[in-house]
Write a protein that holds these residues in place. Structure first.
Motif, PDB file in Angstrom:
ATOM      1  N   TYR A 137      56.000  57.246  51.183  1.00 18.37           N
ATOM      2  CA  TYR A 137      55.039  56.609  50.291  1.00 18.37           C
ATOM      3  C   TYR A 137      55.733  55.966  49.109  1.00 18.37           C
ATOM      4  O   TYR A 137      56.697  56.489  48.564  1.00 18.37           O
ATOM      5  CB  TYR A 137      53.999  57.632  49.827  1.00 18.37           C
ATOM      6  CG  TYR A 137      53.046  57.991  50.938  1.00 18.37           C
ATOM      7  CD1 TYR A 137      51.899  57.241  51.155  1.00 18.37           C
ATOM      8  CD2 TYR A 137      53.324  59.042  51.801  1.00 18.37           C
ATOM      9  CE1 TYR A 137      51.043  57.540  52.197  1.00 18.37           C
ATOM     10  CE2 TYR A 137      52.465  59.354  52.843  1.00 18.37           C
ATOM     11  CZ  TYR A 137      51.322  58.607  53.035  1.00 18.37           C
ATOM     12  OH  TYR A 137      50.480  58.899  54.073  1.00 18.37           O
ATOM     13  N   GLN A 138      55.203  54.818  48.717  1.00 17.57           N
ATOM     14  CA  GLN A 138      55.750  54.074  47.600  1.00 17.57           C
ATOM     15  C   GLN A 138      55.189  54.619  46.284  1.00 17.57           C
ATOM     16  O   GLN A 138      54.312  55.472  46.275  1.00 17.57           O
ATOM     17  CB  GLN A 138      55.422  52.587  47.765  1.00 17.57           C
ATOM     18  CG  GLN A 138      56.018  51.980  49.021  1.00 17.57           C
ATOM     19  CD  GLN A 138      55.597  50.536  49.238  1.00 17.57           C
ATOM     20  OE1 GLN A 138      54.888  49.963  48.413  1.00 17.57           O
ATOM     21  NE2 GLN A 138      56.031  49.948  50.349  1.00 17.57           N
ATOM     22  N   LYS A 139      55.714  54.120  45.172  1.00 22.54           N
ATOM     23  CA  LYS A 139      55.247  54.559  43.872  1.00 22.54           C
ATOM     24  C   LYS A 139      53.787  54.160  43.683  1.00 22.54           C
ATOM     25  O   LYS A 139      53.362  53.092  44.103  1.00 22.54           O
ATOM     26  CB  LYS A 139      56.096  53.958  42.756  1.00 22.54           C
ATOM     27  CG  LYS A 139      57.518  54.503  42.702  1.00 22.54           C
ATOM     28  CD  LYS A 139      58.287  53.924  41.526  1.00 22.54           C
ATOM     29  CE  LYS A 139      59.696  54.507  41.457  1.00 22.54           C
ATOM     30  NZ  LYS A 139      60.461  53.964  40.316  1.00 22.54           N
ATOM     31  N   ALA A 140      53.044  55.059  43.033  1.00 23.81           N
ATOM     32  CA  ALA A 140      51.628  54.804  42.806  1.00 23.81           C
ATOM     33  C   ALA A 140      51.171  55.540  41.558  1.00 23.81           C
ATOM     34  O   ALA A 140      51.738  56.562  41.172  1.00 23.81           O
ATOM     35  CB  ALA A 140      50.803  55.243  44.015  1.00 23.81           C
ATOM     36  N   ASN A 197      54.759  60.730  42.523  1.00 20.46           N
ATOM     37  CA  ASN A 197      53.401  60.247  42.295  1.00 20.46           C
ATOM     38  C   ASN A 197      52.484  61.372  41.819  1.00 20.46           C
ATOM     39  O   ASN A 197      51.582  61.150  41.015  1.00 20.46           O
ATOM     40  CB  ASN A 197      52.829  59.646  43.579  1.00 20.46           C
ATOM     41  CG  ASN A 197      53.522  58.354  43.973  1.00 20.46           C
ATOM     42  OD1 ASN A 197      54.137  57.689  43.144  1.00 20.46           O
ATOM     43  ND2 ASN A 197      53.439  58.000  45.240  1.00 20.46           N
ATOM     44  N   LEU A 198      52.726  62.563  42.319  1.00 24.77           N
ATOM     45  CA  LEU A 198      51.852  63.691  42.011  1.00 24.77           C
ATOM     46  C   LEU A 198      52.125  64.311  40.634  1.00 24.77           C
ATOM     47  O   LEU A 198      51.361  65.168  40.186  1.00 24.77           O
ATOM     48  CB  LEU A 198      52.000  64.774  43.076  1.00 24.77           C
ATOM     49  CG  LEU A 198      51.450  64.429  44.466  1.00 24.77           C
ATOM     50  CD1 LEU A 198      51.850  65.480  45.467  1.00 24.77           C
ATOM     51  CD2 LEU A 198      49.943  64.287  44.418  1.00 24.77           C
ATOM     52  N   GLY A 238      45.800  54.602  45.946  1.00 24.83           N
ATOM     53  CA  GLY A 238      46.947  55.482  45.842  1.00 24.83           C
ATOM     54  C   GLY A 238      48.169  54.836  46.442  1.00 24.83           C
ATOM     55  O   GLY A 238      48.346  53.625  46.421  1.00 24.83           O
ATOM     56  N   ALA A 239      49.031  55.667  46.994  1.00 21.57           N
ATOM     57  CA  ALA A 239      50.311  55.192  47.483  1.00 21.57           C
ATOM     58  C   ALA A 239      50.158  54.453  48.800  1.00 21.57           C
ATOM     59  O   ALA A 239      49.379  54.845  49.668  1.00 21.57           O
ATOM     60  CB  ALA A 239      51.259  56.367  47.662  1.00 21.57           C
ATOM     61  N   ASN A 265      46.099  67.765  50.949  1.00 25.56           N
ATOM     62  CA  ASN A 265      47.328  67.249  51.552  1.00 25.56           C
ATOM     63  C   ASN A 265      47.988  66.286  50.574  1.00 25.56           C
ATOM     64  O   ASN A 265      47.383  65.285  50.193  1.00 25.56           O
ATOM     65  CB  ASN A 265      46.976  66.539  52.865  1.00 25.56           C
ATOM     66  CG  ASN A 265      48.210  66.099  53.640  1.00 25.56           C
ATOM     67  OD1 ASN A 265      49.284  65.923  53.060  1.00 25.56           O
ATOM     68  ND2 ASN A 265      48.055  65.901  54.932  1.00 25.56           N
ATOM     69  N   PRO A 266      49.215  66.558  50.139  1.00 21.77           N
ATOM     70  CA  PRO A 266      49.824  65.731  49.101  1.00 21.77           C
ATOM     71  C   PRO A 266      50.340  64.381  49.595  1.00 21.77           C
ATOM     72  O   PRO A 266      50.663  63.522  48.774  1.00 21.77           O
ATOM     73  CB  PRO A 266      50.986  66.596  48.597  1.00 21.77           C
ATOM     74  CG  PRO A 266      51.333  67.476  49.748  1.00 21.77           C
ATOM     75  CD  PRO A 266      50.046  67.730  50.477  1.00 21.77           C
ATOM     76  N   ASN A 267      50.444  64.195  50.893  1.00 22.56           N
ATOM     77  CA  ASN A 267      50.925  62.907  51.387  1.00 22.56           C
ATOM     78  C   ASN A 267      49.912  61.805  51.117  1.00 22.56           C
ATOM     79  O   ASN A 267      48.717  61.970  51.340  1.00 22.56           O
ATOM     80  CB  ASN A 267      51.212  62.967  52.888  1.00 22.56           C
ATOM     81  CG  ASN A 267      52.529  63.657  53.197  1.00 22.56           C
ATOM     82  OD1 ASN A 267      52.551  64.694  53.814  1.00 22.56           O
ATOM     83  ND2 ASN A 267      53.620  63.078  52.731  1.00 22.56           N
ATOM     84  N   GLY A 268      50.373  60.690  50.624  1.00 20.84           N
ATOM     85  CA  GLY A 268      49.496  59.565  50.386  1.00 20.84           C
ATOM     86  C   GLY A 268      48.718  59.728  49.105  1.00 20.84           C
ATOM     87  O   GLY A 268      49.232  60.121  48.079  1.00 20.84           O
TER      88      GLY A 268
END
Length: 623
Positions: free
Chosen positions: A45-48, A93-94, A27-28, A289-292
């Motif tokens: 977070y970077q693009k993923a 990303n999401l 992922g990111a 958790n949407p982070n990462g």
């Protein structure tokens, strides 16, 4: 007490250490760590590409769908977006996951924006976790959604009771204090925990003694049974990757039983395989958790080549409006047209007019969207049939056109049944009776007495109706419907007699409108599995005669019907001194043509729903 404090402190240290880790799985990647003047730490977070994670969500949804279990995807707030951190691509990303949810008609509760006004109140400073205050806000939104989405009436819910919780703060030497909510009263809980080392025996005790000593992120699953008097409604699975687990305790306050799967910590079975093999739950809620990046639900498995496709031939279909649908194949209606024309010719020779009324169908043209690959031909069949009537000068009305313009879309049909609601049937009745008055100049409905809603009582029962079609499924898969009985405000002054003719065996009911045309038992029995639709004239009967001793019109009317007309006929009886209702699927003493030509009817009115063309071809056999 010191031992208890040390245990809680140990939990805080574990929480903090896990909170600084990016969840496992592709992922990111994070950019440079940022820190605000107030001491908040951020990991932009970077693009993923999270398409593999979207496949995980799809597999989870299909696994649940196959078991007739609804899935509620909660879009949680993320720390970076809530604080407005630059150069963070979390939400971008999401998008691939959010697009999948929309395409698959997954139930979504979007809470991604709720903390933007004061994010400092709801996030920890040193990790990405939402704190206890934030979890309480999220839990409130989930509980508020339950009645309308799933008919889960969480009466006395802890989150709705301001005095229920007390705030408990544990001072920690490491980083920041930890706060959680505990019931103000000491209720008992029963818990069982399943870790990688095997089952831990069930234990009982007080809330903070039992729950907060055991809710550790390295637990594979947590099974919490709540005996505090507040838990109601359903057994719930929570699929999560959370570091602060205080919200799981809040779930225990609101539901009968909670099974929490932490998707990060599986080494044997996968979350999806466990869900597919478990049937003792009625609702799944995701709290990711949407982070990462999301961890793999099928950890250690090749999920790309293991897609659990939904088999729509064996399970109910839900459309884009969360309505249960039944779809039908193509059918040749030419014989139906021929039969209707021949019937018209036979009865008009005896002085009886014919009017065909096309009821609406639940797949609303231009509005309803079905899952990819699912096609319904019902409206096409109705179009061809009505075109044939028009070509042969048979009178007809098409209620499909105006219903979407004049009735709120959410109220036209029951969610879990193919019938129009009692309110929509009342609307359809007003269209028909006013057509007879205005177009045919019949002496009916003077001054709109029998169509003015102000002259009626709408007796409504909330979260009350589960159709016979939906009873084989989890009641929360679609949710219970509102059910209504409509009767005139002057009901006490009305005088009716209803005769049920079961092919020669008669049953007579006499009394007011409410007593004579409604069967009260289906709305009195305390069992939502009982078919409430039977309240309308006791359901389907071969032949029914309704006499209205206060009726204004002497016109003799026969309604030829399927079950859609049951509620419609209740309202129509307000206008005529005498009219009959026949169901050709059940009446065996005469053919329809014989029945009508033997009697002096002014009108033979057909009211069919479009699915009848495909499902019951015998309903067009008239001789």
């Amino acid at each position: 007490m010191k031992l208890k404090f040390l245990i809680i402190l140990l939990f805080i240290l574990l929480l903090s250490s896990c909170g600084n880790q990016t969840p496992s799985g592709e992922g990111a990647e994070t950019g440079d760590i940022q820190q605000s003047e107030e001491g908040y730490i951020f990991e932009p977070y970077q693009k993923a590409d999270l398409s593999a994670k979207a496949l995980d969500i799809k597999n989870l949804y299909y696994a649940l769908y196959t078991n007739r279990v609804p899935m509620l995807y909660v879009k949680l707030p993320d720390k970076n977006t809530s604080f407005g951190i630059d150069n963070d691509y979390t939400q971008e990303n999401l998008k691939v996951i959010y697009d999948l949810l929309e395409d698959e008609f997954v139930d979504v509760l979007d809470l991604s924006e709720i903390f933007k006004d004061s994010p400092e109140d709801y996030f920890y400073k040193h990790n990405n976790a939402i704190n206890a205050a934030g979890n309480l806000e999220i839990m409130k939104r989930i509980v508020q959604l339950m009645p309308d989405y799933y008919s889960l009436l969480l009466n006395g819910s802890a989150v709705d009771n301001a005095s229920y919780y007390k705030s408990v703060t544990v001072q920690a030497e490491y980083k920041e204090d930890y706060t959680y909510f505990a019931p103000a009263n000491d209720y008992d809980y029963r818990t069982r925990y399943y870790g990688n080392s095997g089952n831990v025996p069930a234990v009982s005790g007080k809330y903070d003694e039992i729950i907060f000593q055991k809710l550790a992120p390295d637990q594979m699953t947590t099974n919490i049974s709540c005996d505090n008097g507040y838990g109601k409604g359903a057994n719930v699975i929570v699929v999560h990757n959370l570091d602060d687990l205080s919200i799981l305790a809040m779930f225990a306050d609101n539901f009968d039983k909670v099974i929490a799967y932490d998707v990060r910590n599986f080494t044997g079975e996968t979350v999806i395989s466990l869900i597919r093999s478990t049937t003792s739950y009625e609702l799944c809620i995701t709290l990711l958790n949407p982070n990462g990046s999301y961890p793999a639900f099928n950890k250690g498995r090749d999920v790309v080549n293991q897609v659990y496709e939904a088999d729509n031939s064996n399970i109910p279909i839900k459309d884009n409006n969360r309505l249960l649908q039944v779809v039908y194949e193509e059918v040749d209606v030419s014989l139906y047209i021929k039969n209707m024309v021949e019937f018209r010719d036979a009865v008009t020779a005896k002085g009886t007019e014919v009017l065909f009324v096309q009821a609406p169908f639940k797949v609303l043209r231009g509005i309803t969207v079905l899952p990819a690959g699912i096609v319904d031909y019902t409206n096409d069949a109705a179009d061809k049939f009505l075109a044939g009537l028009k070509e042969n000068n048979v009178n007809y009305m098409d209620l499909r056109i105006d219903v979407v313009k004049e009735v709120p879309l959410s109220e036209i049909f029951y969610k879990n049944d193919n019938h129009w609601t009692g309110d929509t049937a009342f609307w359809g009745y007003t269209k028909v009776i006013n057509f007879l008055r205005d177009e045919w100049k019949w002496d009916v409905n003077p001054d709109n007495i029998f169509t003015d809603r102000d002259n009626f009582i709408f007796e409504e029962y909330e979260h009350f109706y589960l159709s016979h079609f939906a009873q084989s499924y989890n009641a929360h898969f679609i949710g219970l419907d509102k059910f209504s009985l409509i009767y005139p405000k002057n009901n006490a002054d009305t005088h009716f007699k209803t005769t049920y003719n079961d092919n020669g065996r008669l049953t007579v009911v006499q009394g007011t409108y409410y007593d004579a045309v409604y069967d009260k038992y289906p709305v009195q029995v305390d069992d939502y599995n009982y078919n409430r639709y039977l309240a309308y004239l006791s359901g389907n009967s071969p032949l029914i005669t309704i006499e209205n001793f206060d009726g204004l019109s002497d016109k003799k009317v026969l309604v030829v019907k399927d079950s859609f007309a049951n509620s419609f006929n209740c309202y129509l009886s307000l206008n005529f001194k005498h009219f009959d209702i026949i169901d050709v699927r059940l009446y065996t003493l005469d053919t329809l043509t014989e029945f009508v030509t033997k009697r002096d009817y002014d009108l033979a009115l057909f009211l069919y729903n479009p699915s009848i063309y495909i499902s019951t071809p015998g309903i067009f056999k008239f001789k």
